[in-house]
Design an enzyme around this catalytic site. Structure first.
Site, PDB file in Angstrom:
ATOM      1  N   PRO A 186       2.126  -4.262  -2.034  1.00 19.50           N
ATOM      2  CA  PRO A 186       1.068  -4.278  -2.756  1.00 19.50           C
ATOM      3  C   PRO A 186      -0.171  -2.443  -2.652  1.00 19.50           C
ATOM      4  O   PRO A 186      -0.786  -1.771  -1.318  1.00 19.50           O
ATOM      5  CB  PRO A 186       0.228  -4.870  -1.312  1.00 19.50           C
ATOM      6  CG  PRO A 186       0.700  -4.653  -0.419  1.00 19.50           C
ATOM      7  CD  PRO A 186       1.956  -4.605  -1.067  1.00 19.50           C
ATOM      8  N   CYS A 187       0.525  -1.397  -3.563  1.00 20.68           N
ATOM      9  CA  CYS A 187       0.241   0.208  -3.343  1.00 20.68           C
ATOM     10  C   CYS A 187      -1.222   0.218  -3.710  1.00 20.68           C
ATOM     11  O   CYS A 187      -1.738   1.080  -4.252  1.00 20.68           O
ATOM     12  CB  CYS A 187       0.478   0.565  -4.486  1.00 20.68           C
ATOM     13  SG  CYS A 187       1.269  -0.578  -6.106  1.00 20.68           S
TER      14      CYS A 187
END
Length: 181
Positions: free
Chosen positions: A140-141
């Site tokens: 989850p950047c």
């Protein structure tokens, strides 16, 4: 002579307004593409990261990955359990592992990630590693923001980043509301 030929299976995930290519190696999910981008984005990435590999559409093989992503989009999943195959440098892997520790619905800054991996001066390098993340959504950047709180670059585009953060925040808000009912 060793044969480096491998198969990268892919499918196109369609769910509500989400439309992304995903791909998997034998080890697990290796790529989640940007919203509404052409197949070329995936093909170019595979050519660079898995040279000599064959891209084969295999909707059935990718179904378990599609199912988890759909559950995420439906706000039924906050953590991914699928096998993931991300290949990067030791530094990139440290950053990507740190991204996976950011709680659902929350955000951290690039500086937070640099501190978390024990490299407080490497904020720009952290940004570069995040930009090289091949697994949008699942690593989850999108949960990383600028020090000022502003949304910053995202391979999938700021519109996609905003949609993902909104989806998670709405789910967290709804869950908290339900706890008080």
């Amino acid at each position: 002579m060793k044969n480096n030929h491998s198969i990268i299976s892919w499918t196109r995930l369609h769910h509500d307004h989400w439309n992304v290519y995903i791909a998997a190696s034998e080890q697990g999910l290796c790529y989640v593409g940007s919203q509404d981008k052409p197949f070329d984005e995936l093909a170019d990435w595979v050519k660079a990261k898995y040279p000599g590999s064959e891209l084969v559409q295999d909707d059935a093989k990718l179904q378990p990955y599609v199912a988890e992503l759909q559950e995420y989009f439906q706000r039924k999943r906050a953590r991914f359990e699928m096998a993931m195959d991300y290949k990067g440098t030791a530094f990139q892997n440290a950053v990507w592992n740190a991204l996976c520790q950011i709680p659902y619905g929350e955000t951290l800054t690039y500086s937070d990630i640099a501190n978390q991996i024990g490299k407080p001066a490497a904020v720009r390098a952290v940004g570069a590693a995040i930009g090289a993340n091949p697994l949008l959504i699942t690593v989850p950047c999108h949960r990383v923001i600028g020090k000022s709180g502003a949304l910053t670059g995202y391979r999938g585009g700021l519109d996609m980043k905003t949609r993902l953060l909104d989806l998670e925040r709405e789910h967290v808000s709804l869950r908290e509301t339900m706890e008080y009912v």
